[in-house]
Scaffold this motif. Structure first.
Motif, mmCIF file in Angstrom:
data_model
loop_
_atom_site.group_PDB
_atom_site.id
_atom_site.type_symbol
_atom_site.label_atom_id
_atom_site.label_comp_id
_atom_site.label_asym_id
_atom_site.label_seq_id
_atom_site.Cartn_x
_atom_site.Cartn_y
_atom_site.Cartn_z
ATOM 1 N N ALA A 165 0.924 -1.524 -0.213
ATOM 2 C CA ALA A 165 -0.573 0.198 0.202
ATOM 3 C C ALA A 165 0.788 0.841 0.210
ATOM 4 N N ASP A 166 2.391 0.887 1.139
ATOM 5 C CA ASP A 166 2.882 1.824 0.743
ATOM 6 C C ASP A 166 3.510 2.830 -0.427
ATOM 7 N N ARG A 167 4.108 1.234 -1.183
ATOM 8 C CA ARG A 167 4.563 1.763 -2.411
ATOM 9 C C ARG A 167 3.582 1.917 -3.549
ATOM 10 N N LEU A 168 2.479 1.558 -3.529
ATOM 11 C CA LEU A 168 1.567 1.943 -4.440
ATOM 12 C C LEU A 168 1.506 3.874 -3.932
ATOM 13 N N ALA A 169 1.361 4.084 -3.083
ATOM 14 C CA ALA A 169 0.609 5.074 -2.969
ATOM 15 C C ALA A 169 1.818 6.856 -3.013
ATOM 16 N N ALA A 170 2.957 6.085 -3.041
ATOM 17 C CA ALA A 170 4.303 6.850 -2.536
ATOM 18 C C ALA A 170 4.180 8.151 -4.152
ATOM 19 N N GLY A 171 4.995 8.740 -3.737
ATOM 20 C CA GLY A 171 5.307 9.986 -4.898
ATOM 21 C C GLY A 171 6.980 10.042 -4.711
ATOM 22 N N PRO A 172 7.143 11.041 -5.477
ATOM 23 C CA PRO A 172 9.042 10.885 -6.058
ATOM 24 C C PRO A 172 9.148 11.363 -5.112
ATOM 25 N N ASN A 174 10.644 9.876 -2.283
ATOM 26 C CA ASN A 174 9.618 9.116 -1.179
ATOM 27 C C ASN A 174 10.637 7.456 -1.645
ATOM 28 N N LYS A 175 11.459 6.996 -0.611
ATOM 29 C CA LYS A 175 12.104 5.649 -0.428
ATOM 30 C C LYS A 175 11.384 4.799 -0.858
ATOM 31 N N VAL A 176 10.018 4.716 -0.653
ATOM 32 C CA VAL A 176 9.687 3.569 -1.244
ATOM 33 C C VAL A 176 9.257 3.144 -2.926
ATOM 34 N N TYR A 177 8.933 4.749 -3.522
ATOM 35 C CA TYR A 177 8.662 4.855 -4.373
ATOM 36 C C TYR A 177 9.059 4.244 -5.566
ATOM 37 N N GLY A 178 8.736 3.732 -6.732
ATOM 38 C CA GLY A 178 8.614 2.506 -7.345
ATOM 39 C C GLY A 178 8.216 2.218 -8.699
ATOM 40 N N VAL A 179 8.204 1.236 -9.202
ATOM 41 C CA VAL A 179 7.535 0.722 -10.084
ATOM 42 C C VAL A 179 5.624 0.686 -10.507
ATOM 43 N N VAL A 234 9.834 2.948 -17.571
ATOM 44 C CA VAL A 234 9.659 2.345 -15.862
ATOM 45 C C VAL A 234 10.914 1.458 -15.612
ATOM 46 N N ASP A 235 10.525 0.286 -16.430
ATOM 47 C CA ASP A 235 10.861 -0.730 -15.044
ATOM 48 C C ASP A 235 12.662 -0.783 -15.352
ATOM 49 N N ALA A 236 13.171 -0.097 -16.092
ATOM 50 C CA ALA A 236 14.644 -0.047 -17.108
ATOM 51 C C ALA A 236 15.639 0.595 -15.215
ATOM 52 N N ALA A 237 14.855 1.864 -15.416
ATOM 53 C CA ALA A 237 15.092 3.097 -14.497
ATOM 54 C C ALA A 237 15.285 2.631 -12.674
ATOM 55 N N PHE A 238 14.094 1.548 -12.510
ATOM 56 C CA PHE A 238 14.521 0.878 -11.210
ATOM 57 C C PHE A 238 14.872 -0.845 -11.257
ATOM 58 N N ALA A 239 15.277 -0.995 -12.771
ATOM 59 C CA ALA A 239 15.640 -1.863 -12.133
ATOM 60 C C ALA A 239 17.072 -2.082 -11.609
ATOM 61 N N GLN A 240 17.992 -1.542 -11.960
ATOM 62 C CA GLN A 240 18.942 -0.468 -10.758
ATOM 63 C C GLN A 240 19.034 0.907 -10.800
ATOM 64 N N ARG A 241 18.425 1.206 -9.600
ATOM 65 C CA ARG A 241 17.711 2.534 -8.536
ATOM 66 C C ARG A 241 18.649 2.863 -8.157
ATOM 67 N N GLU A 275 13.853 7.152 -8.902
ATOM 68 C CA GLU A 275 12.985 7.690 -7.689
ATOM 69 C C GLU A 275 12.417 9.134 -7.720
ATOM 70 N N SER A 276 13.074 9.739 -8.639
ATOM 71 C CA SER A 276 12.665 11.492 -8.856
ATOM 72 C C SER A 276 12.226 11.564 -9.433
ATOM 73 N N LEU A 277 11.231 10.903 -10.800
ATOM 74 C CA LEU A 277 10.645 11.628 -11.173
ATOM 75 C C LEU A 277 9.426 10.734 -11.468
ATOM 76 N N THR A 278 8.631 12.213 -12.086
ATOM 77 C CA THR A 278 6.874 11.922 -12.055
ATOM 78 C C THR A 278 6.260 11.158 -13.200
ATOM 79 N N ILE A 279 5.163 10.746 -13.488
ATOM 80 C CA ILE A 279 4.941 9.302 -14.627
ATOM 81 C C ILE A 279 5.192 10.466 -15.790
ATOM 82 N N GLU A 280 4.512 11.594 -15.930
ATOM 83 C CA GLU A 280 5.351 12.544 -17.458
ATOM 84 C C GLU A 280 6.366 12.517 -17.202
#
Length: 302
Positions: A165-172, A174-179, A234-241, A275-280
């Protein structure tokens, strides 16, 4: 002291004794393999329905209904409920439970016996809401699949492991922000909607649980590229975060130079991390992908 509550207290819903009796009659033992933890508290399922803002005209899809605790609470309010259940025994038993405990609403219920990840269509009117106690081991893939496959789902409320739940709702930032955070945000505005105690489940899980609310965007995010192309970034960016985006996206772009060219064109620092980027920003990067052969000519002078 007995854990059976009176019919006046919980109406047609399932209490702790009801859940255990049903499970015993069916020979069902919750399994970790399928992430099964049955809700045994009527107040909790009614709270979920209220928090989900289920309306009398809603067509609700529920994934992983189990013995029917939440199903019955949804049927009390919604116009129709379609439940998707993978377990053979539970799928066979649920229509009978609905007919026995809420007979006046039984014709408003439909069951799909399938793995939710393989569901591509649902019977009856198109769903307007997704409300579910998702199996914890497949919660994110199921959620994303349902949002993608059924664009008529406007509102979602899911109960998942608190960490998820924390990961889904996290914003850029946040340490748990991810895929999961980014992909969920492609479809909807996402926020935490409460916590659920362990004692409302049987068996009690070893982890805390949380509610997540997702309200679908009124208009899709503007993008010149497909969802698949954006999600690949997104997958590539967080594969090696821990790596900079220039390095992390080298494989996706074809080379580090090509990654840098796309990042610069998108207005993103090549030294930034996912981890610093928005979806946009991820959309902009996908839109500016260039052939690796052309990237050398675009590499900035150092």
């Amino acid at each position: 002291m007995s854990d059976r509550k009176t019919t006046d207290e919980i109406g047609p819903l399932l209490g702790p004794a009801d859940v255990r009796e049903l499970a015993a009659a069916l020979g069902v033992r919750p399994t970790k393999q399928r992430g099964q933890n049955f809700v045994i508290d009527a107040n909790t399922v009614r709270r979920i329905v209220r928090t989900a803002q289920v309306r009398p005209d809603d067509v609700v899809v529920e994934v992983g209904p189990g013995l029917g605790s939440l199903t019955l609470a949804l049927l009390e309010v919604a116009d129709r409920v379609t439940a998707v259940e993978i377990d053979d025994v539970l799928a066979a038993a649920l229509p009978g439970t609905v007919a026995a405990r809420l007979p006046e609403r039984a014709d408003r219920f439909a069951l799909v016996h399938s793995d939710a990840l393989h569901v591509t269509e649902l019977p009856g009117p198109a769903p307007t809401a997704l409300v579910a106690n998702l199996p914890y081991n497949v919660a994110v893939p199921v959620l994303l699949h349902m949002l993608e496959r059924f664009p008529t789902i406007e509102r979602t409320l899911v109960m998942v492991q608190a960490e998820v739940a924390d990961r889904l709702a996290a914003g850029p930032g946040n340490k748990v922000y991810g895929v999961p955070s980014v992909k969920a945000n492609w479809y909807a505005e996402v926020k935490r909607a409460g916590a659920i105690g362990r004692n409302v489940f049987w068996p009690a899980p070893n982890v805390e649980s949380g509610l997540v609310s997702l309200v679908r965007r009124a208009e899709p995010l503007p993008s010149r590229v497909s969802r698949e192309e954006v999600f690949a970034v997104v997958d590539a960016a967080f594969a090696q975060r821990r790596k900079t985006l220039r390095a992390a996206l080298a494989g996706w772009a074809g080379s580090a130079a090509a990654a840098e060219a796309a990042l610069v064109a998108a207005g993103v620092s090549p030294q930034a991390r996912g981890e610093s980027l928005t979806i946009e920003s991820f959309i902009a990067i996908a839109e500016n992908k260039v052939p690796a052969a052309d990237a050398a000519d675009q590499e900035p002078t150092r």
